[in-house]
Design a protein around this motif. Structure first.
Motif, PDB file in Angstrom:
ATOM      1  N   VAL A  59       0.643  -2.351   4.999  1.00 21.20           N
ATOM      2  CA  VAL A  59      -0.219  -1.435   5.211  1.00 21.20           C
ATOM      3  C   VAL A  59      -1.359  -1.490   4.370  1.00 21.20           C
ATOM      4  O   VAL A  59      -2.664  -1.052   4.638  1.00 21.20           O
ATOM      5  CB  VAL A  59       0.488  -0.270   4.837  1.00 21.20           C
ATOM      6  N   GLY A  60      -1.251  -1.884   3.096  1.00 24.84           N
ATOM      7  CA  GLY A  60      -2.283  -1.889   2.024  1.00 24.84           C
ATOM      8  C   GLY A  60      -3.554  -2.734   2.382  1.00 24.84           C
ATOM      9  O   GLY A  60      -3.165  -3.854   2.743  1.00 24.84           O
ATOM     10  N   SER A  61      -4.546  -2.310   2.218  1.00 25.30           N
ATOM     11  CA  SER A  61      -5.887  -3.165   2.347  1.00 25.30           C
ATOM     12  C   SER A  61      -7.099  -2.566   1.677  1.00 25.30           C
ATOM     13  O   SER A  61      -6.665  -1.315   1.289  1.00 25.30           O
ATOM     14  CB  SER A  61      -6.025  -3.600   3.547  1.00 25.30           C
ATOM     15  N   MET A  94      -1.015  -3.577  14.651  1.00 25.90           N
ATOM     16  CA  MET A  94      -0.881  -2.118  15.165  1.00 25.90           C
ATOM     17  C   MET A  94      -1.813  -1.741  16.166  1.00 25.90           C
ATOM     18  O   MET A  94      -3.127  -1.652  15.818  1.00 25.90           O
ATOM     19  CB  MET A  94      -0.145  -1.130  14.114  1.00 25.90           C
ATOM     20  N   GLY A 104       0.786  -1.223  -0.146  1.00 31.80           N
ATOM     21  CA  GLY A 104       0.195   0.088   0.024  1.00 31.80           C
ATOM     22  C   GLY A 104       0.800   1.294   0.126  1.00 31.80           C
ATOM     23  O   GLY A 104       0.467   2.210   0.546  1.00 31.80           O
ATOM     24  N   GLU A 133       2.669  -2.481  -4.445  1.00 24.17           N
ATOM     25  CA  GLU A 133       1.116  -1.767  -4.583  1.00 24.17           C
ATOM     26  C   GLU A 133       0.498  -2.622  -5.703  1.00 24.17           C
ATOM     27  O   GLU A 133       0.971  -3.615  -6.485  1.00 24.17           O
ATOM     28  CB  GLU A 133       1.359  -0.438  -5.355  1.00 24.17           C
ATOM     29  N   ILE A 134      -0.679  -2.368  -5.927  1.00 21.95           N
ATOM     30  CA  ILE A 134      -1.640  -3.017  -6.926  1.00 21.95           C
ATOM     31  C   ILE A 134      -1.485  -2.344  -8.262  1.00 21.95           C
ATOM     32  O   ILE A 134      -0.959  -1.282  -8.315  1.00 21.95           O
ATOM     33  CB  ILE A 134      -3.115  -3.229  -6.689  1.00 21.95           C
ATOM     34  N   VAL A 176      -0.714  -3.580   9.665  1.00 16.51           N
ATOM     35  CA  VAL A 176      -1.525  -2.087   9.929  1.00 16.51           C
ATOM     36  C   VAL A 176      -2.751  -2.224   9.165  1.00 16.51           C
ATOM     37  O   VAL A 176      -3.719  -1.674   9.795  1.00 16.51           O
ATOM     38  CB  VAL A 176      -0.511  -1.182   9.337  1.00 16.51           C
ATOM     39  N   GLY A 183      -0.155   4.928  -1.035  1.00 19.07           N
ATOM     40  CA  GLY A 183      -1.398   5.163  -0.166  1.00 19.07           C
ATOM     41  C   GLY A 183      -1.147   6.200   0.748  1.00 19.07           C
ATOM     42  O   GLY A 183       0.329   6.708   0.968  1.00 19.07           O
ATOM     43  N   GLN A 184      -2.024   6.605   1.901  1.00 24.45           N
ATOM     44  CA  GLN A 184      -1.882   7.841   2.597  1.00 24.45           C
ATOM     45  C   GLN A 184      -0.873   7.488   3.542  1.00 24.45           C
ATOM     46  O   GLN A 184      -0.104   8.380   3.933  1.00 24.45           O
ATOM     47  CB  GLN A 184      -3.323   7.826   3.419  1.00 24.45           C
ATOM     48  N   ILE A 185      -0.989   6.436   4.403  1.00 23.95           N
ATOM     49  CA  ILE A 185      -0.102   6.116   5.264  1.00 23.95           C
ATOM     50  C   ILE A 185       1.294   6.123   4.687  1.00 23.95           C
ATOM     51  O   ILE A 185       2.399   6.422   5.312  1.00 23.95           O
ATOM     52  CB  ILE A 185      -0.337   5.039   6.231  1.00 23.95           C
ATOM     53  N   HIS A 204      -7.325  -3.951  17.551  1.00 28.22           N
ATOM     54  CA  HIS A 204      -7.361  -2.588  17.132  1.00 28.22           C
ATOM     55  C   HIS A 204      -8.882  -2.313  16.518  1.00 28.22           C
ATOM     56  O   HIS A 204      -9.126  -2.459  15.199  1.00 28.22           O
ATOM     57  CB  HIS A 204      -6.422  -2.141  16.129  1.00 28.22           C
ATOM     58  N   GLN A 252      -0.426 -12.828   0.743  1.00 21.13           N
ATOM     59  CA  GLN A 252       0.755 -12.031   1.181  1.00 21.13           C
ATOM     60  C   GLN A 252       1.512 -13.036   2.041  1.00 21.13           C
ATOM     61  O   GLN A 252       2.848 -13.123   2.123  1.00 21.13           O
ATOM     62  CB  GLN A 252       0.502 -10.563   1.720  1.00 21.13           C
ATOM     63  N   ASN A 300      -6.506  -2.816   7.994  1.00 18.88           N
ATOM     64  CA  ASN A 300      -7.479  -3.272   9.020  1.00 18.88           C
ATOM     65  C   ASN A 300      -8.507  -4.127   8.182  1.00 18.88           C
ATOM     66  O   ASN A 300      -8.554  -4.017   7.027  1.00 18.88           O
ATOM     67  CB  ASN A 300      -8.293  -1.887   9.499  1.00 18.88           C
ATOM     68  N   ILE A 322      -6.416 -11.163   0.389  1.00 20.61           N
ATOM     69  CA  ILE A 322      -5.117 -10.233   0.105  1.00 20.61           C
ATOM     70  C   ILE A 322      -3.924 -10.686   1.125  1.00 20.61           C
ATOM     71  O   ILE A 322      -2.729 -11.217   0.765  1.00 20.61           O
ATOM     72  CB  ILE A 322      -5.335  -8.650   0.621  1.00 20.61           C
TER      73      ILE A 322
HETATM   74  P1  NAI Z   1      -5.265   4.245   1.507  1.00 22.12           P
HETATM   75  O1  NAI Z   1      -6.512   3.681   0.834  1.00 22.12           O
HETATM   76  O2  NAI Z   1      -4.744   5.607   1.580  1.00 22.12           O
HETATM   77  O3  NAI Z   1      -4.083   3.307   0.970  1.00 22.12           O
HETATM   78  C1  NAI Z   1      -4.035   2.194   0.811  1.00 22.12           C
HETATM   79  C2  NAI Z   1      -3.185   1.519  -0.350  1.00 22.12           C
HETATM   80  O4  NAI Z   1      -3.110   0.163  -0.307  1.00 22.12           O
HETATM   81  C3  NAI Z   1      -3.731   2.027  -1.709  1.00 22.12           C
HETATM   82  O5  NAI Z   1      -2.698   2.712  -2.287  1.00 22.12           O
HETATM   83  C4  NAI Z   1      -4.088   0.763  -2.278  1.00 22.12           C
HETATM   84  O6  NAI Z   1      -3.646   0.935  -4.218  1.00 22.12           O
HETATM   85  C5  NAI Z   1      -3.030  -0.550  -1.726  1.00 22.12           C
HETATM   86  N1  NAI Z   1      -3.660  -1.756  -1.787  1.00 22.12           N
HETATM   87  C6  NAI Z   1      -4.896  -2.103  -1.771  1.00 22.12           C
HETATM   88  N2  NAI Z   1      -4.807  -3.450  -1.707  1.00 22.12           N
HETATM   89  C7  NAI Z   1      -3.442  -3.765  -1.971  1.00 22.12           C
HETATM   90  C8  NAI Z   1      -2.831  -5.047  -2.213  1.00 22.12           C
HETATM   91  N3  NAI Z   1      -3.432  -6.092  -2.272  1.00 22.12           N
HETATM   92  N4  NAI Z   1      -1.395  -5.091  -2.010  1.00 22.12           N
HETATM   93  C9  NAI Z   1      -0.717  -3.786  -2.032  1.00 22.12           C
HETATM   94  N5  NAI Z   1      -1.488  -2.780  -1.821  1.00 22.12           N
HETATM   95  C10 NAI Z   1      -2.678  -2.497  -1.807  1.00 22.12           C
HETATM   96  O7  NAI Z   1      -5.053   3.797   2.926  1.00 22.12           O
HETATM   97  P2  NAI Z   1      -4.306   4.098   4.248  1.00 22.12           P
HETATM   98  O8  NAI Z   1      -4.956   5.605   4.782  1.00 22.12           O
HETATM   99  O9  NAI Z   1      -2.960   4.407   3.896  1.00 22.12           O
HETATM  100  O10 NAI Z   1      -4.785   3.189   5.378  1.00 22.12           O
HETATM  101  C11 NAI Z   1      -4.016   1.798   5.005  1.00 22.12           C
HETATM  102  C12 NAI Z   1      -4.631   0.768   5.782  1.00 22.12           C
HETATM  103  O11 NAI Z   1      -4.157   0.978   7.112  1.00 22.12           O
HETATM  104  C13 NAI Z   1      -6.259   0.895   6.031  1.00 22.12           C
HETATM  105  O12 NAI Z   1      -6.668  -0.371   6.086  1.00 22.12           O
HETATM  106  C14 NAI Z   1      -6.327   1.560   7.271  1.00 22.12           C
HETATM  107  O13 NAI Z   1      -7.934   1.110   7.871  1.00 22.12           O
HETATM  108  C15 NAI Z   1      -5.308   1.070   8.271  1.00 22.12           C
HETATM  109  N6  NAI Z   1      -5.019   1.970   9.428  1.00 22.12           N
HETATM  110  C16 NAI Z   1      -4.563   0.993  10.485  1.00 22.12           C
HETATM  111  C17 NAI Z   1      -4.267   1.771  11.743  1.00 22.12           C
HETATM  112  C18 NAI Z   1      -3.958   0.997  12.914  1.00 22.12           C
HETATM  113  O14 NAI Z   1      -3.867   1.575  13.943  1.00 22.12           O
HETATM  114  N7  NAI Z   1      -3.948  -0.525  12.787  1.00 22.12           N
HETATM  115  C19 NAI Z   1      -4.378   3.312  11.781  1.00 22.12           C
HETATM  116  C20 NAI Z   1      -4.917   3.856  10.495  1.00 22.12           C
HETATM  117  C21 NAI Z   1      -5.022   3.118   9.423  1.00 22.12           C
END
Ligand code: NAI
Length: 326
Positions: A87-89, A155, A11, A42-43, A129, A14-16, A187, A112, A131, A108
């Motif tokens: 991180v990605g999901s 996490m 991921g 990434e995908i 990370v 993505g944002q994180i 979490h 992985q 969710n 996924i």
């Molecule tokens: P985002 O949507 O901005 O980025 C996720 C990225 O993952 C995207 O670029 C997407 O193309 C990629 N992705 C999707 N499926 C994939 C795969 N099979 N293989 C590789 N990459 C893939 O989301 P963001 O904000 O970066 O958050 C990522 C995850 O972290 C979410 O599931 C979010 O809920 C989770 N999260 C967990 C926290 C925790 O405390 N455990 C805190 C905040 C977010």
């Protein structure tokens, strides 16, 4: 110079990812002496955006960044990696049930898990990370049985950091005064920030903040609902603070924990505190820099037990929903 550590991040576009990668490359995660090679996964549709992130990483000229692999191929992505930060999901969309989310993301994490087992370095450690992170971690772990169960993490540090700040603000002290704030369980909104065992300036938090109702009616819900509050305020989920918590967790695991303190991370339960063996459950943890263990002997009162069981039950339900993937 030290041999570079290979760190995979899924991921990565993505944002994180956008907050996390630059901190890893700057040395915030593994220290100023440890070079890194980043494996960005990434995908396919996100590869053009990932290319932009790669260009920005190059444009930082980080002295510790010794290489970048950017790919949608899991075998190349996890090849020889020492750390896999998953991180990605797929985010939950409107109308989607928890079961649907678990099943989409479950697929996924089976893939992985298998790819990590087949390709990663012998010492690989995996930190989930994306969710629902505890159950995603459970799925990946069960699809990579050749990797010992003590190498898998989920996490809850963001919850810990949120809780620490809430206590510090209420007590009117610096965040560094707050120690031993353990997060128990999942979490999710059921996780339990254990204020009974937290210390503020070396004293029990409940002696410093003599306000039982505040803990129960304000502190716990604020921490449990903080993610939702951030989405409401920002229109996007927590990203910089999540990335910061990823850095904190890995740093906590690869460095000795200061005496008398602990940190929170989801690990494979060994049955400590009566929590079902094999669940990925957040406990208070200490590390010697290589190995970690669950802190034993934490006092659990009736209120804590009730909360710990509620979050355990949620994890059991999630496990049952993905039983066919384990
Ligand atoms: P985002 O949507 O901005 O980025 C996720 C990225 O993952 C995207 O670029 C997407 O193309 C990629 N992705 C999707 N499926 C994939 C795969 N099979 N293989 C590789 N990459 C893939 O989301 P963001 O904000 O970066 O958050 C990522 C995850 O972290 C979410 O599931 C979010 O809920 C989770 N999260 C967990 C926290 C925790 O405390 N455990 C805190 C905040 C977010």
């Amino acid at each position: 110079m030290k041999t570079p550590i290979r760190v995979a991040v899924t991921g990565a576009a993505g944002q994180i990812g956008y907050s996390l990668l630059f901190r890893i490359a700057s040395g915030a995660m593994f220290g100023p002496e440890q070079p890194v090679i980043l494996h960005l996964i990434e995908i396919e549709p996100a590869l053009p955006a990932l290319n932009g992130v790669v260009m920005e990483l190059q444009d930082c000229a980080f002295p510790l960044l010794k290489g970048i692999v950017a790919t949608a191929d899991l075998n190349a992505g996890f090849k020889d990696v020492n750390w896999a930060l998953l991180v990605g999901s797929v985010p939950r969309k409107q109308g989607m049930e928890r079961k649907d989310l678990l099943s989409i993301n479950g697929k996924i994490f089976t893939g992985q898990g298998k790819a990590i087992a087949a390709n990663a370095a012998k010492d690989v450690r995996i930190f989930v990370v994306g969710n629902p992170c505890n159950t995603n971690c459970l799925i990946a772990m069960n699809n990579a049985k050749s990797i010992p169960s003590d190498r898998w993490f989920a996490m809850t540090m963001l919850d810990q950091n949120r809780a620490v700040t809430q206590l510090a603000m209420k007590a009117g002290v610096d965040t560094t005064e707050v120690k031993n704030l353990a997060i128990w369980g999942n979490h999710s909104s059921t996780m339990y920030p254990d204020y009974f065992n937290a210390k503020i300036g070396g004293k029990p938090a409940t002696e410093v903040i003599k306000h039982e109702i505040w803990f129960k009616d304000t502190f716990i819900p604020t921490v449990q609902q903080r993610g939702a509050a951030i989405i409401k305020a920002r229109g996007l989920s927590s990203a910089a603070s999540a990335a910061n918590a990823v850095v904190d967790t890995v740093r906590n695991l690869v460095n000795p924990t200061p005496a008398g303190t602990c940190f929170s991370v989801g690990v494979c339960s060994d049955g400590s505190y009566g929590i079902e063996k094999g669940l990925i459950y957040s406990f208070p943890i200490v590390s010697d820099g290589k190995n970690w263990k669950i802190v034993q002997g934490v006092e659990i009162n009736e209120f804590s037990r009730e909360k710990m069981t509620a979050t355990e039950n949620e994890l059991k339900e999630e496990k049952a929903m993905v039983a066919e993937l384990l």
